[in-house]
Write a protein that holds these residues in place. Structure first.
Motif, PDB file in Angstrom:
ATOM      1  N   PHE A 118       4.255  15.712  15.491  1.00  0.00           N
ATOM      2  CA  PHE A 118       2.912  15.483  14.945  1.00  0.00           C
ATOM      3  C   PHE A 118       2.022  16.647  15.358  1.00  0.00           C
ATOM      4  N   LEU A 119       1.753  17.530  14.425  1.00  0.00           N
ATOM      5  CA  LEU A 119       0.999  18.731  14.752  1.00  0.00           C
ATOM      6  C   LEU A 119      -0.496  18.466  14.708  1.00  0.00           C
ATOM      7  N   TYR A 120      -0.882  17.538  13.872  1.00  0.00           N
ATOM      8  CA  TYR A 120      -2.312  17.217  13.757  1.00  0.00           C
ATOM      9  C   TYR A 120      -2.461  15.837  13.175  1.00  0.00           C
ATOM     10  N   LYS A 121      -3.450  15.115  13.679  1.00  0.00           N
ATOM     11  CA  LYS A 121      -3.785  13.846  13.041  1.00  0.00           C
ATOM     12  C   LYS A 121      -5.292  13.674  13.073  1.00  0.00           C
ATOM     13  N   ASN A 126     -11.747   3.562   8.853  1.00  0.00           N
ATOM     14  CA  ASN A 126     -11.097   2.278   9.092  1.00  0.00           C
ATOM     15  C   ASN A 126      -9.817   2.408   9.911  1.00  0.00           C
ATOM     16  N   ALA A 127      -9.516   3.611  10.353  1.00  0.00           N
ATOM     17  CA  ALA A 127      -8.227   3.850  10.992  1.00  0.00           C
ATOM     18  C   ALA A 127      -8.048   2.973  12.228  1.00  0.00           C
ATOM     19  N   VAL A 128      -6.855   2.427  12.352  1.00  0.00           N
ATOM     20  CA  VAL A 128      -6.525   1.632  13.530  1.00  0.00           C
ATOM     21  C   VAL A 128      -6.020   2.555  14.629  1.00  0.00           C
ATOM     22  N   LYS A 129      -6.076   2.082  15.849  1.00  0.00           N
ATOM     23  CA  LYS A 129      -5.609   2.905  16.963  1.00  0.00           C
ATOM     24  C   LYS A 129      -4.089   3.034  16.889  1.00  0.00           C
ATOM     25  N   LEU A 130      -3.629   4.253  17.104  1.00  0.00           N
ATOM     26  CA  LEU A 130      -2.198   4.505  16.955  1.00  0.00           C
ATOM     27  C   LEU A 130      -1.615   5.064  18.248  1.00  0.00           C
ATOM     28  N   MET A 204       2.794  -1.053  10.342  1.00  0.00           N
ATOM     29  CA  MET A 204       2.243   0.185   9.793  1.00  0.00           C
ATOM     30  C   MET A 204       3.060   0.675   8.599  1.00  0.00           C
ATOM     31  N   ILE A 205       2.340   1.042   7.548  1.00  0.00           N
ATOM     32  CA  ILE A 205       2.957   1.604   6.348  1.00  0.00           C
ATOM     33  C   ILE A 205       2.469   3.033   6.196  1.00  0.00           C
ATOM     34  N   GLY A 225      -1.503   3.429   7.329  1.00  0.00           N
ATOM     35  CA  GLY A 225      -2.453   2.355   7.590  1.00  0.00           C
ATOM     36  C   GLY A 225      -1.740   1.030   7.785  1.00  0.00           C
ATOM     37  N   PRO A 226      -2.489   0.004   8.155  1.00  0.00           N
ATOM     38  CA  PRO A 226      -1.893  -1.307   8.395  1.00  0.00           C
ATOM     39  C   PRO A 226      -1.398  -1.935   7.093  1.00  0.00           C
TER      40      PRO A 226
END
Lengths: 257, 257
Positions: A118-121, A126-130, A204-205, A225-226
DNA sequence: TAAAATTGTACGGTATTACCGGAACGGGGG
DNA sequence: CCCCCGTTCCGGTAATACCGTACAATTTTA
């Protein structure tokens, strides 16, 4: 029940490997004392101490009154390596748009040593904690991002990677069968994008598109997202369209700009 | 004019230091071949090769057909170390607000091993391109962020740091005199925030506030922008007020949440 | 086209040193 | 005050990091 922390591969300079093992233990334990690390690696305390002192002097490790922790100097090297990567520079602003448009997480992944990085996110409203963070590594086949990349790599290369790293499951939906995986690659190439239905994290999808330059796989981007939000027309049409559009923008900017 | 790349300190495990030197050279040269690294470090090719192979197997370095580059695995360690830091988690969303409100860069810095580490930065709409990246390290006294932190540290501790790292200038406005620096600390404590007037980079002005918890210095945050925008009422009143307000929010969230 | 130089890689000997066991040190709790 | 735990220091020795040399592949020069 052994806590296999040591990297058991044979390297020319073993002391470096030991130092690195020490760092890994520190990370795994969220900081630890000399004795704790020594027990974990099954080494004498004095040896571990030598390595910790070395790492501390190199400013890779912080000694916080007896307990050692991994320092931010790793961030310096990693941050530099990342900034130098063109795909990161080009994709970053586009991913911010994508996250804003969708309100969900958007991610950039590249392949390195057969693993997905994961280089960047970046997060939408509305993003959930990951559980992921910049630099986080995963097995390629557990994510839509990884599958999108693998679907466009040489089959021989893919087989190598699977042999090297295996296909461990992280949820009960993770693909663990090689034939099944290759069959899905077919679909991905036809469809243009890859899907992860709770294959890495329950609930998560994720929808991912590869970043290609001719035959070369530069990486992949995604929106995740969820489950309850990733369905119906939005899941079938809207999100894929947005992801593919941004992927295309990035590809164009990679070759031209 | 020697390109002093080797870390000349004495460490218990020398092989680890050599490996680390190799990584530093790779970073400095933006990737290099065996011979190039060997010349830079004044070591036999074979020795360097041993280290590069080791680093490659540990997945810290990528071998791109003869030329070696630093890998993203450093990002994994650094990203993890950062995420674990409470000050980062708390400050991140607030800094995004700050960047949005001001339209400029906003930054989070912490002190580690006597150096200033940019732990996070985010850009507003008008932000100019900057040389810093996540993990980037600087001498504390060259930045408003660093000065804000030093102003609230024990004098003994500050003297130690200055002795250890010196006070090199990066522009003609960098403070190089110790007395001058300590005099400014006085002002900073009274005023509540620190100012950098082109002391690290020509043309850039920065306003920073410390993050404190009783006597403990947790870090500092800042807003930075080009000289022509950082003046008048905005520079004297508006920006400082915003920075101080956000700093206060972070401090409260650090102790309570 | 041929030769010569440069580069990455492989291998084995040896002087160095990483590793280990043991002892001393320091601090916190009983 | 004493005990105990974890950290640090120290010296001997077996292991190994380092080096010189050699080879194959590629590039540069003649």
């Amino acid at each position: 029940m052994e806590s296999e922390m040591k990297t058991d591969i044979d390297v020319p300079v073993k002391a470096t490997r030991v130092s690195f093992d020490v760092v890994e233990v520190l990370r795994a334990l969220d900081g630890a004392g000399v004795t704790e690390v020594a027990e974990e690696l099954d080494l004498p305390r004095s040896t571990v101490h030598d390595h910790l002192r070395t790492l501390e002097q190199l400013e890779l490790v912080v000694n916080d009154d007896g307990t050692y922790k991994t320092g931010t100097r790793f961030l310096e090297f990693g941050g530099y390596a990342r900034q130098r990567m063109k795909v990161f520079e080009v994709a970053k602003p586009e991913l911010q748009n994508l996250a804003e448009q969708t309100g969900e997480h958007s991610n950039l992944m590249v392949e390195e040593h057969g693993r997905g990085v994961f280089l960047y996110k970046t997060e939408g409203q509305n993003a959930v904690k990951l559980d992921t963070y910049n630099g986080y590594r995963v097995h390629l086949q557990t994510t839509a991002l990884g599958k999108a990349m693998m679907a466009h790599m040489d089959e021989e290369n893919v087989r190598d990677i699977l042999d090297r790293h295996g296909m461990p499951a992280t949820t009960d939906r993770t693909i663990t069968d090689e034939d099944e995986l290759f069959a899905e690659f077919e679909e991905i190439r036809e469809r243009g994008y890859a899907i992860d239905r709770e294959e890495r994290v329950r609930g998560m999808i994720c929808i991912a598109a590869p970043l290609l330059n001719d035959d070369e796989v530069l990486g992949a981007i995604s929106v995740s997202g969820p489950k309850n939000r990733m369905q119906g027309e939005r899941f079938e049409e809207e999100i894929p369209r947005q992801v593919l559009r941004i992927a295309n923008v990035i590809e164009v900017n990679m070759t031209h700009a």
